[in-house]
Design a protein around this motif. Structure first.
Motif, short mmCIF file in Angstrom:
data_model
loop_
_atom_site.label_atom_id
_atom_site.label_comp_id
_atom_site.label_asym_id
_atom_site.label_seq_id
_atom_site.Cartn_x
_atom_site.Cartn_y
_atom_site.Cartn_z
N SER A 30 0.83 -1.21 0.00
CA SER A 30 0.00 0.00 0.00
C SER A 30 0.86 1.26 0.00
CB SER A 30 -0.93 0.01 1.22
OG SER A 30 -0.23 0.30 2.42
N ALA A 31 2.09 1.15 0.49
CA ALA A 31 3.00 2.29 0.51
C ALA A 31 3.97 2.27 -0.67
CB ALA A 31 3.79 2.31 1.83
N GLY A 32 3.77 1.33 -1.60
CA GLY A 32 4.59 1.30 -2.80
C GLY A 32 5.83 0.44 -2.74
N PHE A 33 5.98 -0.35 -1.69
CA PHE A 33 7.14 -1.23 -1.58
C PHE A 33 6.92 -2.50 -2.40
CE2 PHE A 33 7.48 1.35 2.22
CZ PHE A 33 8.83 1.61 2.29
N ARG A 34 7.97 -2.95 -3.05
CA ARG A 34 7.92 -4.26 -3.70
C ARG A 34 8.07 -5.33 -2.61
NH1 ARG A 34 7.53 -4.12 -8.90
NH2 ARG A 34 8.11 -2.23 -10.04
N VAL A 35 7.19 -6.32 -2.65
CA VAL A 35 7.14 -7.33 -1.59
C VAL A 35 7.35 -8.71 -2.19
CG1 VAL A 35 5.74 -8.33 0.25
CG2 VAL A 35 5.47 -5.90 -0.33
N LYS A 36 8.27 -9.46 -1.59
CA LYS A 36 8.41 -10.88 -1.90
C LYS A 36 7.83 -11.67 -0.73
CE LYS A 36 12.51 -10.50 -4.87
NZ LYS A 36 13.95 -10.88 -5.02
N LEU A 37 6.79 -12.42 -1.01
CA LEU A 37 6.11 -13.19 0.03
C LEU A 37 6.62 -14.63 -0.03
CD1 LEU A 37 3.87 -13.28 2.20
CD2 LEU A 37 2.23 -13.74 0.37
N PHE A 38 7.33 -15.04 1.02
CA PHE A 38 8.00 -16.35 1.04
C PHE A 38 7.24 -17.35 1.91
CE2 PHE A 38 10.57 -19.28 3.51
CZ PHE A 38 11.24 -20.00 2.52
N ASP A 39 7.22 -18.60 1.42
CA ASP A 39 6.79 -19.73 2.25
C ASP A 39 7.50 -20.96 1.72
OD1 ASP A 39 5.11 -21.75 3.72
OD2 ASP A 39 4.01 -19.94 4.23
N ILE A 40 7.77 -21.93 2.61
CA ILE A 40 8.49 -23.13 2.16
C ILE A 40 7.61 -23.99 1.27
CG2 ILE A 40 10.09 -23.20 4.11
CD1 ILE A 40 8.27 -25.27 5.43
N GLU A 41 6.29 -23.83 1.39
CA GLU A 41 5.35 -24.59 0.57
C GLU A 41 4.86 -23.71 -0.58
OE1 GLU A 41 4.52 -27.68 0.71
OE2 GLU A 41 5.53 -28.21 2.59
N PRO A 42 5.24 -24.01 -1.83
CA PRO A 42 4.80 -23.19 -2.97
C PRO A 42 3.28 -23.05 -3.03
CG PRO A 42 6.54 -24.69 -3.66
CD PRO A 42 6.18 -25.08 -2.26
N ARG A 43 2.55 -24.12 -2.69
CA ARG A 43 1.09 -24.04 -2.73
C ARG A 43 0.55 -23.01 -1.75
NH1 ARG A 43 -3.32 -27.16 -4.39
NH2 ARG A 43 -5.15 -25.86 -4.03
N GLN A 44 1.22 -22.89 -0.60
CA GLN A 44 0.81 -21.90 0.38
C GLN A 44 0.94 -20.50 -0.19
OE1 GLN A 44 -0.82 -23.14 3.06
NE2 GLN A 44 0.69 -23.10 4.70
N VAL A 45 2.02 -20.26 -0.92
CA VAL A 45 2.24 -18.95 -1.52
C VAL A 45 1.16 -18.67 -2.58
CG1 VAL A 45 3.83 -17.51 -2.84
CG2 VAL A 45 4.72 -19.06 -1.09
N THR A 46 0.89 -19.66 -3.41
CA THR A 46 -0.13 -19.50 -4.44
C THR A 46 -1.49 -19.18 -3.83
OG1 THR A 46 1.03 -21.07 -5.88
CG2 THR A 46 -1.29 -20.63 -6.37
N ASP A 47 -1.86 -19.92 -2.78
CA ASP A 47 -3.14 -19.67 -2.11
C ASP A 47 -3.17 -18.28 -1.48
OD1 ASP A 47 -3.92 -22.20 -2.83
OD2 ASP A 47 -3.60 -23.10 -0.86
N ALA A 48 -2.03 -17.86 -0.93
CA ALA A 48 -1.96 -16.54 -0.30
C ALA A 48 -2.16 -15.43 -1.33
CB ALA A 48 -0.61 -16.36 0.40
N LEU A 49 -1.57 -15.57 -2.49
CA LEU A 49 -1.72 -14.55 -3.53
C LEU A 49 -3.16 -14.48 -4.02
CD1 LEU A 49 1.57 -15.17 -5.57
CD2 LEU A 49 1.08 -13.30 -3.97
N VAL A 50 -3.83 -15.62 -4.12
CA VAL A 50 -5.24 -15.63 -4.50
C VAL A 50 -6.08 -14.92 -3.43
CG1 VAL A 50 -7.26 -17.11 -4.86
CG2 VAL A 50 -5.06 -17.72 -5.90
N SER A 51 -5.78 -15.22 -2.17
CA SER A 51 -6.50 -14.60 -1.07
C SER A 51 -6.28 -13.09 -1.04
CB SER A 51 -6.06 -15.22 0.26
OG SER A 51 -6.66 -14.57 1.36
N LEU A 52 -5.03 -12.67 -1.29
CA LEU A 52 -4.71 -11.24 -1.30
C LEU A 52 -5.49 -10.52 -2.40
CD1 LEU A 52 -0.84 -11.25 -0.76
CD2 LEU A 52 -2.55 -10.28 0.77
#
Length: 321
Positions: A30-52
């Motif tokens: 929201s403040a313009g920062f580039r964000v890398k969202l990490f998780d050891i489980e790729p599926r968790q990251v995919t689900d998180a991006l959908v939720s976001l």
């Protein structure tokens, strides 16, 4: 939408893609920062991006999306990652959001310590683990601190900054400035203490609430009303110390007038409750009358709570300080 000439100010790594991690990702974007969202489980990251995507689109439609950028622009700043070194590379700030387990967090920070440069801030979202235990033995300990958010962080702006005894003052200053930039309300703890400030206050209230119910002084429902329709309304705008100051002709007047009564009452407080047994069952039953404990009802009530918090936060921004 972005203002003319707007540019992202830098990169942030969020380690852990659960509720807290997703909230941090939204705040930084929201403040313009580039964000890398990490998780050891790729599926968790995919689900998180959908939720976001779903949540940020809903916030935009309702008018509660933070920042100057639209939802699509903010979403374009958030990317998923399942390689820790890749996530941290080039980041100015790392926000850890893994489960509240000391050994798990220590293991993660040992990994971060090996790949971090001498400039990145390594920050934990821990709610009560002491920095002296979290960061013990790290080479980059001067760059480490706890930045404890309040759940849900997107709607409740407080962040407690808790340093390790060896944390550099510049690390705290940088994190304080970053939190202000993303719209949060940071507070500095001058030294670590078990439970930090927020949970010590919260647990003190919970303990006395439990004792009042356990001793048959008040029902669980009425106890909650004491806070939601009484103290909570006041404390949403001013804290307990300012309340004291305003409830007399200043703080010294309040202490002179009420200290004996406060000490008398405080001496009647009982021991730390066990939070189990008959009282736990009694409180549980009372809460379930209001909000059944199945997933659907709990989720609906949390959504109602978050909506109330959004509207309250908006109101507070509109009021004069």
């Amino acid at each position: 939408m972005a203002s003319p000439g707007f540019s992202a100010p830098g990169g942030v790594a969020v380690v852990g893609s659960g509720l807290i991690g997703r909230s941090w990702a939204m705040l930084f974007a929201s403040a313009g920062f580039r964000v890398k969202l990490f998780d050891i489980e790729p599926r968790q990251v995919t689900d998180a991006l959908v939720s976001l995507r779903k949540e940020m689109k809903m916030l935009e439609l309702s008018g509660y999306l933070k920042g100057q950028l639209g939802a699509e622009e903010q979403l374009s700043l958030i990317s998923g990652c399942s390689d820790l070194q890749e996530a941290v590379e080039g980041a100015l700030h790392v926000q850890e959001c893994v489960p509240e387990n000391l050994e798990l967090k220590r293991k993660l920070f040992a990994q971060l310590d090996k790949i971090a440069d001498d400039h990145v801030v390594l920050s934990s979202s821990s709610s009560c683990l002491l920095p002296s235990k979290l960061f013990a033995g790290l080479a980059h300990v001067k760059q480490c601190l706890v930045a404890h958010p309040v759940n849900p962080p997107y709607y409740v702006p407080l962040v407690e900054l808790v340093p390790h005894p060896e944390t550099a003052p510049a690390t705290v200053d940088r994190t304080y400035a970053l939190m202000r930039r993303v719209g949060q309300s940071p507070v500095r703890l001058l030294r670590e203490v078990d439970g930090f400030a927020l949970n010590r206050l919260q647990y003190a209230v919970i303990a006395e609430a439990w004792r009042l119910v356990e001793e048959g002084v008040v029902s669980p429902g009425d106890l909650d009303l004491v806070m939601s329709d009484g103290l909570g309304l006041r404390y949403a705008f001013i804290g307990p110390l300012e309340t004291m100051h305003l409830n007399a002709e200043g703080m010294l007047s309040y202490c002179d007038r009420y200290s004996e009564g406060m000490k008398r009452v405080l001496k009647t407080f009982g021991p730390v409750p066990e939070f189990s047994g008959a009282t736990a069952e009694k409180v549980h039953q009372a809460m379930c009358v209001k909000v059944p404990d199945d997933a659907e009802h709990l989720a609906a009530r949390r959504a109602w709570r978050d909506g109330c918090l959004m509207r309250l936060a908006q109101l507070k921004r509109q009021l004069p300080q």
